[in-house]
Design a protein around this motif. Sequence first.
Motif, PDB file in Angstrom:
ATOM      1  N   CYS A  23       8.490  -2.026  -6.179  1.00  0.00           N
ATOM      2  CA  CYS A  23       7.612  -0.938  -5.728  1.00  0.00           C
ATOM      3  C   CYS A  23       6.743  -1.360  -4.541  1.00  0.00           C
ATOM      4  O   CYS A  23       5.948  -0.550  -4.047  1.00  0.00           O
ATOM      5  N   GLU A 109       3.239   2.192 -13.539  1.00  0.00           N
ATOM      6  CA  GLU A 109       3.055   2.193 -12.085  1.00  0.00           C
ATOM      7  C   GLU A 109       2.155   3.332 -11.645  1.00  0.00           C
ATOM      8  O   GLU A 109       1.343   3.187 -10.729  1.00  0.00           O
ATOM      9  N   LYS A 139       6.270   6.367  -1.791  1.00  0.00           N
ATOM     10  CA  LYS A 139       6.373   5.246  -0.846  1.00  0.00           C
ATOM     11  C   LYS A 139       7.011   5.690   0.480  1.00  0.00           C
ATOM     12  O   LYS A 139       7.638   4.896   1.174  1.00  0.00           O
ATOM     13  N   LYS A 152       9.751  -2.910   2.760  1.00  0.00           N
ATOM     14  CA  LYS A 152       8.759  -2.905   1.684  1.00  0.00           C
ATOM     15  C   LYS A 152       7.480  -3.626   2.109  1.00  0.00           C
ATOM     16  O   LYS A 152       6.365  -3.194   1.793  1.00  0.00           O
TER      17      LYS A 152
END
Length: 226
Positions: A23, A109, A139, A152
């Motif tokens: 994540c 999360e 995201k 990321k």
Amino acid sequence: MKILLIEDEEELSKIVARGLLKCGYAVDSAYDGEEALDYYEINEYDVIVLDLNIPKIEGLEVLKRIRQKDKKAKILILSARSAIDDKVKGLDMGANDYLTKPFDFLELEARIRNLSRMAYIQQENELYCGGVYLNMSTKVVSFQSIKLNLTKKEYSILEYMMLKKGQVISTKQLIDHVWDSEADLYPDTLKYHIHSIKKKLVDVNCNQNLIRNIRGIGYKITEGEE
């Protein structure tokens, strides 16, 4: 953002850490209370995920010691103790949230995202700066509906900067909150990522000088001219 994960079940810890890394979070893992407090003393964390049934120093004592030093730390208890009395005690001692095992990773999360918004006084999942939208849930980063293809690590850097919009962020602060404590970085690693983010913004015709180098200090993201 950087998370301290305190969980003595090694396999579960590895599974949760892998999920958080996917994540885009940086994660330090501690397997007992002593190790957790050692990590806490030398690092700065955006969220702490704390199991209660841990060896050496039990979870509530870890919570107590952190709270005595830091009233602003964001602490989420993740525990198999599901009784109401346990939840009340944990929250009364200073935890910001309490999630019982077994749990769904998506909920964990989501709760971490919620705590991070509280830490930076954010009310929505979507951050905005100079035409750039960043959705902390999906995201996804976009400029005028054009999606930016960020890595990321680039996403994590931009997210942290947008959470600190208008503030000067030191190079050390960015590294501390985006990379694991054990990461072995080349001297120009952060500069490379910042340059890549700027280039991708220009590629979608975002020509504003959103990310500014503050000589000798670090960086700042801000809207308009100053």
